[in-house]
Write a protein that holds these residues in place. Structure first.
Motif, PDB file in Angstrom:
ATOM      1  N   ALA A  46      40.873  47.716  59.805  1.00 38.95           N
ATOM      2  CA  ALA A  46      39.744  46.821  60.074  1.00 38.95           C
ATOM      3  C   ALA A  46      38.686  47.522  60.926  1.00 38.95           C
ATOM      4  CB  ALA A  46      40.235  45.553  60.763  1.00 38.95           C
ATOM      5  N   GLY A  47      39.145  48.326  61.894  1.00 34.66           N
ATOM      6  CA  GLY A  47      38.201  49.073  62.717  1.00 34.66           C
ATOM      7  C   GLY A  47      37.405  50.089  61.919  1.00 34.66           C
ATOM      8  N   TYR A  48      38.017  50.679  60.904  1.00 29.27           N
ATOM      9  CA  TYR A  48      37.324  51.658  60.055  1.00 29.27           C
ATOM     10  C   TYR A  48      36.185  51.025  59.269  1.00 29.27           C
ATOM     11  CZ  TYR A  48      40.509  55.648  60.619  1.00 29.27           C
ATOM     12  OH  TYR A  48      41.206  56.729  61.098  1.00 29.27           O
ATOM     13  N   ILE A  49      36.365  49.787  58.812  1.00 28.82           N
ATOM     14  CA  ILE A  49      35.361  49.164  57.947  1.00 28.82           C
ATOM     15  C   ILE A  49      34.450  48.196  58.701  1.00 28.82           C
ATOM     16  CG2 ILE A  49      36.823  49.391  55.908  1.00 28.82           C
ATOM     17  CD1 ILE A  49      37.533  46.434  56.187  1.00 28.82           C
ATOM     18  N   ALA A  50      34.606  48.105  60.015  1.00 24.78           N
ATOM     19  CA  ALA A  50      33.874  47.104  60.794  1.00 24.78           C
ATOM     20  C   ALA A  50      32.371  47.310  60.771  1.00 24.78           C
ATOM     21  CB  ALA A  50      34.386  47.094  62.238  1.00 24.78           C
ATOM     22  N   ASP A  51      31.909  48.551  60.481  1.00 24.86           N
ATOM     23  CA  ASP A  51      30.469  48.802  60.481  1.00 24.86           C
ATOM     24  C   ASP A  51      29.789  48.329  59.196  1.00 24.86           C
ATOM     25  OD1 ASP A  51      31.878  50.741  59.106  1.00 24.86           O
ATOM     26  OD2 ASP A  51      30.442  52.329  59.520  1.00 24.86           O
ATOM     27  N   LYS A  52      30.547  47.780  58.257  1.00 30.65           N
ATOM     28  CA  LYS A  52      29.961  47.147  57.072  1.00 30.65           C
ATOM     29  C   LYS A  52      30.490  45.714  57.042  1.00 30.65           C
ATOM     30  CE  LYS A  52      28.916  51.168  54.251  1.00 30.65           C
ATOM     31  NZ  LYS A  52      28.942  51.766  52.893  1.00 30.65           N
ATOM     32  N   LYS A  53      29.676  44.808  57.558  1.00 27.10           N
ATOM     33  CA  LYS A  53      30.133  43.449  57.827  1.00 27.10           C
ATOM     34  C   LYS A  53      30.628  42.730  56.582  1.00 27.10           C
ATOM     35  CE  LYS A  53      28.754  39.198  60.211  1.00 27.10           C
ATOM     36  NZ  LYS A  53      29.297  38.306  59.170  1.00 27.10           N
ATOM     37  N   ASP A  54      29.955  42.939  55.437  1.00 25.79           N
ATOM     38  CA  ASP A  54      30.374  42.230  54.238  1.00 25.79           C
ATOM     39  C   ASP A  54      31.774  42.655  53.806  1.00 25.79           C
ATOM     40  OD1 ASP A  54      29.369  44.759  53.683  1.00 25.79           O
ATOM     41  OD2 ASP A  54      28.743  44.227  51.652  1.00 25.79           O
ATOM     42  N   VAL A  55      32.072  43.959  53.924  1.00 29.76           N
ATOM     43  CA  VAL A  55      33.409  44.447  53.578  1.00 29.76           C
ATOM     44  C   VAL A  55      34.425  43.948  54.600  1.00 29.76           C
ATOM     45  CG1 VAL A  55      34.817  46.492  53.123  1.00 29.76           C
ATOM     46  CG2 VAL A  55      32.394  46.483  52.487  1.00 29.76           C
ATOM     47  N   TYR A  56      34.050  44.024  55.862  1.00 28.22           N
ATOM     48  CA  TYR A  56      34.943  43.578  56.939  1.00 28.22           C
ATOM     49  C   TYR A  56      35.283  42.096  56.792  1.00 28.22           C
ATOM     50  CZ  TYR A  56      36.506  42.412  61.672  1.00 28.22           C
ATOM     51  OH  TYR A  56      37.231  41.950  62.756  1.00 28.22           O
ATOM     52  N   ASP A  57      34.269  41.276  56.498  1.00 27.93           N
ATOM     53  CA  ASP A  57      34.505  39.837  56.365  1.00 27.93           C
ATOM     54  C   ASP A  57      35.447  39.533  55.205  1.00 27.93           C
ATOM     55  OD1 ASP A  57      32.872  39.355  58.516  1.00 27.93           O
ATOM     56  OD2 ASP A  57      31.123  38.760  57.327  1.00 27.93           O
ATOM     57  N   GLN A  58      35.295  40.282  54.109  1.00 24.66           N
ATOM     58  CA  GLN A  58      36.197  40.075  52.979  1.00 24.66           C
ATOM     59  C   GLN A  58      37.627  40.451  53.364  1.00 24.66           C
ATOM     60  OE1 GLN A  58      34.588  41.319  48.957  1.00 24.66           O
ATOM     61  NE2 GLN A  58      32.969  42.136  50.263  1.00 24.66           N
ATOM     62  N   TYR A  59      37.760  41.477  54.167  1.00 20.79           N
ATOM     63  CA  TYR A  59      39.087  41.946  54.555  1.00 20.79           C
ATOM     64  C   TYR A  59      39.804  40.937  55.452  1.00 20.79           C
ATOM     65  CZ  TYR A  59      42.724  44.857  56.669  1.00 20.79           C
ATOM     66  OH  TYR A  59      43.924  45.340  57.116  1.00 20.79           O
ATOM     67  N   ILE A  60      39.117  40.466  56.484  1.00 21.19           N
ATOM     68  CA  ILE A  60      39.779  39.564  57.429  1.00 21.19           C
ATOM     69  C   ILE A  60      40.021  38.183  56.811  1.00 21.19           C
ATOM     70  CG2 ILE A  60      38.878  40.772  59.444  1.00 21.19           C
ATOM     71  CD1 ILE A  60      36.840  38.536  59.771  1.00 21.19           C
ATOM     72  N   ALA A  61      39.352  37.910  55.695  1.00 20.12           N
ATOM     73  CA  ALA A  61      39.586  36.628  55.019  1.00 20.12           C
ATOM     74  C   ALA A  61      40.891  36.638  54.228  1.00 20.12           C
ATOM     75  CB  ALA A  61      38.423  36.306  54.089  1.00 20.12           C
ATOM     76  N   ILE A  62      41.459  37.823  54.020  1.00 18.17           N
ATOM     77  CA  ILE A  62      42.725  37.929  53.285  1.00 18.17           C
ATOM     78  C   ILE A  62      43.872  37.710  54.262  1.00 18.17           C
ATOM     79  CG2 ILE A  62      44.154  39.403  51.817  1.00 18.17           C
ATOM     80  CD1 ILE A  62      41.616  40.967  51.113  1.00 18.17           C
ATOM     81  N   LYS A  63      44.699  36.730  53.990  1.00 20.04           N
ATOM     82  CA  LYS A  63      45.768  36.371  54.922  1.00 20.04           C
ATOM     83  C   LYS A  63      46.791  37.494  55.075  1.00 20.04           C
ATOM     84  CE  LYS A  63      49.283  32.832  55.812  1.00 20.04           C
ATOM     85  NZ  LYS A  63      49.902  31.560  55.339  1.00 20.04           N
ATOM     86  N   ASP A  64      47.213  38.074  53.966  1.00 20.98           N
ATOM     87  CA  ASP A  64      48.242  39.115  54.003  1.00 20.98           C
ATOM     88  C   ASP A  64      47.792  40.269  53.099  1.00 20.98           C
ATOM     89  OD1 ASP A  64      50.573  40.481  54.518  1.00 20.98           O
ATOM     90  OD2 ASP A  64      51.757  39.374  53.030  1.00 20.98           O
ATOM     91  N   PRO A  65      46.877  41.126  53.579  1.00 21.10           N
ATOM     92  CA  PRO A  65      46.291  42.163  52.707  1.00 21.10           C
ATOM     93  C   PRO A  65      47.339  43.172  52.234  1.00 21.10           C
ATOM     94  CG  PRO A  65      45.688  42.532  55.000  1.00 21.10           C
ATOM     95  CD  PRO A  65      46.350  41.198  54.948  1.00 21.10           C
ATOM     96  N   SER A  66      47.285  43.485  50.958  1.00 19.32           N
ATOM     97  CA  SER A  66      48.166  44.484  50.366  1.00 19.32           C
ATOM     98  C   SER A  66      47.459  45.831  50.356  1.00 19.32           C
ATOM     99  CB  SER A  66      48.526  44.082  48.934  1.00 19.32           C
ATOM    100  OG  SER A  66      47.357  44.106  48.110  1.00 19.32           O
ATOM    101  N   ILE A  67      48.191  46.874  50.003  1.00 22.20           N
ATOM    102  CA  ILE A  67      47.550  48.183  49.913  1.00 22.20           C
ATOM    103  C   ILE A  67      46.523  48.188  48.786  1.00 22.20           C
ATOM    104  CG2 ILE A  67      49.368  49.108  48.412  1.00 22.20           C
ATOM    105  CD1 ILE A  67      47.233  50.981  51.081  1.00 22.20           C
ATOM    106  N   GLU A  68      46.759  47.399  47.731  1.00 16.88           N
ATOM    107  CA  GLU A  68      45.772  47.303  46.652  1.00 16.88           C
ATOM    108  C   GLU A  68      44.463  46.698  47.156  1.00 16.88           C
ATOM    109  OE1 GLU A  68      49.764  47.668  44.941  1.00 16.88           O
ATOM    110  OE2 GLU A  68      48.921  46.256  46.399  1.00 16.88           O
ATOM    111  N   ASP A  69      44.568  45.703  48.039  1.00 19.17           N
ATOM    112  CA  ASP A  69      43.367  45.122  48.649  1.00 19.17           C
ATOM    113  C   ASP A  69      42.610  46.180  49.459  1.00 19.17           C
ATOM    114  OD1 ASP A  69      43.887  42.506  47.700  1.00 19.17           O
ATOM    115  OD2 ASP A  69      45.243  42.127  49.379  1.00 19.17           O
ATOM    116  N   MET A  70      43.347  46.981  50.222  1.00 14.77           N
ATOM    117  CA  MET A  70      42.719  47.995  51.061  1.00 14.77           C
ATOM    118  C   MET A  70      42.044  49.079  50.221  1.00 14.77           C
ATOM    119  SD  MET A  70      45.551  48.450  54.093  1.00 14.77           S
ATOM    120  CE  MET A  70      45.973  47.111  55.202  1.00 14.77           C
TER     121      MET A  70
END
Length: 212
Positions: free
Chosen positions: A152-176
């Motif tokens: 999450a820290g790696y992608i935090a500088d792109k808010k749209d990507v970060y927001d999509q990530y934190i919206a996933i309850k249990d992110p898989s490696i495929e999501d990442m």
């Protein structure tokens, strides 16, 4: 004329075969790229390469090479640093400003003498030094939470990507992997098409015996 035609065909086939065999690449620690044929491996053996059909196969070692891949990228590994003193070849899942990698850990049960492997995934950002992000042994491994926070820290500088990530309850490696691709390319995730409205059928038409 017949002999010349046969000779020409033979030379053409040889040329095309040689070209196909040299679609793979190994990259040295000095950034020299060598066309070659990469030879596969069993689970615990080392990849090898050869620069000619009948040439001797050489091991691809960490002290001489930094990267290797086949022409179709079905085999693609890079040398990655884990801290100050551990260096490993890891499978490339996504390559860019943010890169994701996969490796495995073999575990031998001393009681049952059964060996199992756990997959582990790592990420880098603008470097070859990786941080752990996840493992498939999540049922017994609590480090996934810390790893996901690092990603999450790696992608935090792109808010749209970060927001999509934190919206996933249990992110898989495929999501990442997908979100790293979006981060690297700037492409937007495709939203699924809305489902068409369901038309209520009457009792006499279009009866489906499998419906409950």
């Amino acid at each position: 004329m017949k002999i010349n035609l046969i000779t020409l065909i033979t030379l053409l086939v040889t040329f095309l075969t040689a070209g196909a065999q040299n679609n793979d690449r190994v990259i040295t620690i000095n950034n020299d790229t060598i066309p070659c044929k990469i030879i596969g491996r069993t689970t615990f053996s080392t990849y090898k390469y050869t620069t000619s059909e009948n040439g001797k196969a050489e091991k691809i070692t960490k002290d001489k090479f930094r990267e290797f891949y086949t022409g179709d990228k079905s085999i693609w590994y890079r040398k990655i640093f884990l801290g100050d003193d551990e260096v490993v070849f890891m499978k490339v899942l996504e390559r860019g400003k943010i890169s994701l990698y996969e490796t495995f850990v073999a575990i031998n049960n001393m009681t049952t003498h059964i060996s199992t492997t756990n997959l582990k995934w790592y990420a880098t950002k603008n470097s070859d030094t990786a941080v752990f992000i996840q493992t498939d042994a999540s049922a017994i491994f609590t480090g996934n939470k810390k790893g996901r926070k690092a990603f999450a820290g790696y992608i935090a500088d792109k808010k749209d990507v970060y927001d999509q990530y934190i919206a996933i309850k249990d992110p898989s490696i495929e999501d990442m992997v997908l979100l790293a691709l979006v981060y690297n390319t700037g492409e937007r995730l495709k939203q699924p098409a809305p489902e068409p409205p369901v038309k209520k059928a009457d009792d006499s038409a279009d009866f489906n015996p499998s419906q409950n």
